[in-house]
Design a protein around this motif. Structure first.
Motif, PDB file in Angstrom:
ATOM      1  N   LEU A   8     -21.998 -40.021  -7.007  1.00 35.00           N
ATOM      2  CA  LEU A   8     -22.398 -40.246  -8.391  1.00 35.00           C
ATOM      3  C   LEU A   8     -23.902 -40.368  -8.552  1.00 35.00           C
ATOM      4  CD1 LEU A   8     -19.593 -42.684  -9.583  1.00 35.00           C
ATOM      5  CD2 LEU A   8     -19.818 -40.235 -10.008  1.00 35.00           C
ATOM      6  N   ARG A   9     -24.599 -40.834  -7.517  1.00 40.15           N
ATOM      7  CA  ARG A   9     -26.055 -40.943  -7.650  1.00 40.15           C
ATOM      8  C   ARG A   9     -26.704 -39.571  -7.779  1.00 40.15           C
ATOM      9  NH1 ARG A   9     -28.694 -45.591  -7.215  1.00 40.15           N
ATOM     10  NH2 ARG A   9     -30.639 -44.499  -6.786  1.00 40.15           N
TER      11      ARG A   9
ATOM     12  N   ALA B   7     -34.146 -44.928 -15.670  1.00 41.89           N
ATOM     13  CA  ALA B   7     -34.714 -46.245 -16.011  1.00 41.89           C
ATOM     14  C   ALA B   7     -33.686 -47.353 -15.797  1.00 41.89           C
ATOM     15  CB  ALA B   7     -35.205 -46.237 -17.451  1.00 41.89           C
ATOM     16  N   LEU B   8     -32.422 -47.107 -16.161  1.00 39.89           N
ATOM     17  CA  LEU B   8     -31.386 -48.111 -15.937  1.00 39.89           C
ATOM     18  C   LEU B   8     -31.170 -48.360 -14.446  1.00 39.89           C
ATOM     19  CD1 LEU B   8     -28.704 -47.155 -18.601  1.00 39.89           C
ATOM     20  CD2 LEU B   8     -30.141 -49.191 -18.570  1.00 39.89           C
ATOM     21  N   ASP B   9     -31.177 -47.300 -13.667  1.00 39.18           N
ATOM     22  CA  ASP B   9     -30.996 -47.462 -12.231  1.00 39.18           C
ATOM     23  C   ASP B   9     -32.145 -48.267 -11.624  1.00 39.18           C
ATOM     24  OD1 ASP B   9     -29.772 -46.689  -9.574  1.00 39.18           O
ATOM     25  OD2 ASP B   9     -31.729 -45.747  -9.364  1.00 39.18           O
ATOM     26  N   ARG B  10     -33.350 -48.003 -12.075  1.00 43.10           N
ATOM     27  CA  ARG B  10     -34.503 -48.753 -11.555  1.00 43.10           C
ATOM     28  C   ARG B  10     -34.424 -50.223 -11.962  1.00 43.10           C
ATOM     29  NH1 ARG B  10     -38.110 -46.131 -13.987  1.00 43.10           N
ATOM     30  NH2 ARG B  10     -38.326 -44.506 -12.407  1.00 43.10           N
TER      31      ARG B  10
ATOM     32  N   ASP C  43     -34.256 -53.255  -9.260  1.00 42.14           N
ATOM     33  CA  ASP C  43     -35.342 -54.240  -9.171  1.00 42.14           C
ATOM     34  C   ASP C  43     -34.944 -55.614  -9.698  1.00 42.14           C
ATOM     35  OD1 ASP C  43     -36.834 -52.155  -8.181  1.00 42.14           O
ATOM     36  OD2 ASP C  43     -37.803 -51.688 -10.099  1.00 42.14           O
ATOM     37  N   GLN C  44     -34.083 -55.662 -10.726  1.00 42.79           N
ATOM     38  CA  GLN C  44     -33.685 -56.927 -11.341  1.00 42.79           C
ATOM     39  C   GLN C  44     -32.159 -56.997 -11.405  1.00 42.79           C
ATOM     40  OE1 GLN C  44     -35.693 -57.423 -15.123  1.00 42.79           O
ATOM     41  NE2 GLN C  44     -37.560 -56.500 -14.369  1.00 42.79           N
ATOM     42  N   GLY C  45     -31.531 -56.952 -10.232  1.00 37.61           N
ATOM     43  CA  GLY C  45     -30.079 -56.846 -10.178  1.00 37.61           C
ATOM     44  C   GLY C  45     -29.364 -58.039 -10.778  1.00 37.61           C
TER      45      GLY C  45
ATOM     46  N   TYR D 164     -18.257 -50.521 -12.024  1.00 41.48           N
ATOM     47  CA  TYR D 164     -18.516 -49.248 -11.351  1.00 41.48           C
ATOM     48  C   TYR D 164     -19.937 -48.757 -11.605  1.00 41.48           C
ATOM     49  CZ  TYR D 164     -13.492 -49.510 -10.908  1.00 41.48           C
ATOM     50  OH  TYR D 164     -12.225 -49.939 -10.616  1.00 41.48           O
ATOM     51  N   GLY D 165     -20.478 -49.045 -12.783  1.00 33.83           N
ATOM     52  CA  GLY D 165     -21.865 -48.672 -13.023  1.00 33.83           C
ATOM     53  C   GLY D 165     -22.836 -49.423 -12.126  1.00 33.83           C
ATOM     54  N   ALA D 166     -22.586 -50.712 -11.925  1.00 26.91           N
ATOM     55  CA  ALA D 166     -23.453 -51.488 -11.036  1.00 26.91           C
ATOM     56  C   ALA D 166     -23.316 -51.023  -9.592  1.00 26.91           C
ATOM     57  CB  ALA D 166     -23.112 -52.966 -11.145  1.00 26.91           C
ATOM     58  N   ALA D 167     -22.116 -50.604  -9.182  1.00 24.08           N
ATOM     59  CA  ALA D 167     -21.920 -50.152  -7.811  1.00 24.08           C
ATOM     60  C   ALA D 167     -22.699 -48.870  -7.526  1.00 24.08           C
ATOM     61  CB  ALA D 167     -20.432 -49.931  -7.533  1.00 24.08           C
ATOM     62  N   VAL D 168     -22.839 -48.013  -8.517  1.00 22.66           N
ATOM     63  CA  VAL D 168     -23.587 -46.770  -8.321  1.00 22.66           C
ATOM     64  C   VAL D 168     -25.083 -47.052  -8.222  1.00 22.66           C
ATOM     65  CG1 VAL D 168     -24.140 -44.537  -9.373  1.00 22.66           C
ATOM     66  CG2 VAL D 168     -21.808 -45.402  -9.433  1.00 22.66           C
TER      67      VAL D 168
END
Length: 279
Positions: free
Chosen positions: A166-167, A177-180, A184-186, A206-210
């Motif tokens: 998925l990445r 931007a969301l992935d960054r 950085d600020q999980g 699932y979005g956080a896991a990706v």
């Protein structure tokens, strides 16, 4: 006068003429000597291109991530399809309270709750079952525990089987931007997701896991962030037998405020998306 007689040289290899590579001084510019290859293990000179590792036959070809992603889809599809054969709320209502030692009730309740979240069963229904069967305190504790266990299972499956595939689909400024931000600020990002009830719980898992968020940050933020919303649903169910009680009225009012906050958040997200498209 006769010439002096010279003795023959001693047996053995002839002496080397000139300096050996080990004794030769290195050039001042740092390049390797011209009379042979650089010694094994020598550092790459500054400014020179590093050798490219093309792989060897022992490494084998690179594995495609798509078979593992297909396995993830199959597992989640089977979990969701299993709800046609069983119901988490029915099992919690009739299967865990009869003929079972009391000390097994809590762990099994949390396990069924966790499996239900992985199978995409609505969490409000699970929270209501916790409040009706166990009351406010015990129901809230086990609902938060089951929520965290289900989120951990979903995160682990998606991170192990689906992240590599998925990445590769992350395109566009918004997704990058969301992935960054999650990388950085999980903890803060996941906590904000859990505080808003309108976002689907499974989609956040699932979005956080990706993304690049760490597992510990994800679990900690989930366990803390789901408490307010879970408490409201559990309290509403626990006091439903007394519709005129203060606890029931407060919980219903809190549900209304949560719904209003969700609508405001959705509107703000839509406005930001329109601004991003126009820019």
């Amino acid at each position: 006068m006769p010439a002096p007689v010279t003795s023959p040289p001693p047996p053995g290899p002839a002496p080397a003429v000139g300096p050996t590579p080990a004794d030769s001084p290195a050039p001042a510019d740092g390049t390797a000597p011209e009379h042979g290859p650089a010694p094994v293990g020598a550092a790459t000179p500054i400014g020179a291109a590093a050798p490219v590792d093309t792989g060897t036959a022992a490494d084998g070809p690179a594995r495609s991530p798509w078979p593992r992603f297909a396995l993830l889809v199959a597992i989640l599809g089977a979990a969701a399809g299993s709800l046609l054969l069983w119901s988490p709320t029915a099992l919690l209502d009739g299967g865990l309270s009869h003929g079972m030692p009391w000390y097994w009730r809590g762990p099994l309740f949390a396990a069924v709750y966790a499996v239900g979240t992985v199978a995409f069963f609505p969490r409000p229904a699970l929270n209501a079952a916790a409040g009706l069967l166990l009351g406010l305190q015990e129901g809230l504790l086990l609902a938060v525990l089951g929520t965290t266990l289900g989120a951990a299972a979903a995160f682990g499956l998606a991170r192990w089987l689906g992240q590599d595939a998925l990445r590769r689909l992350l395109r566009g400024r918004v997704l990058v931007a969301l992935d960054r931000r999650f990388t950085d600020q999980g903890f803060r990002s996941v906590l904000l997701l859990r505080l808003f009830p309108g976002l689907p719980f499974q989609a956040a898992n699932y979005g956080a896991a990706v993304s690049g968020v760490r597992f510990g940050s994800f679990i900690g933020a989930t366990a803390l962030g789901v408490i307010p919303v879970t408490a409201v649903y559990v309290a509403a169910a626990a006091t439903a037998r007394e519709p005129g009680s203060t606890g029931f009225l407060l919980s219903i009012g809190a549900l209304g405020l949560l719904g209003l906050a969700t609508l405001v958040q959705v509107g703000r997200a839509a406005a930001r998306r329109r601004r991003t498209v126009t820019d």
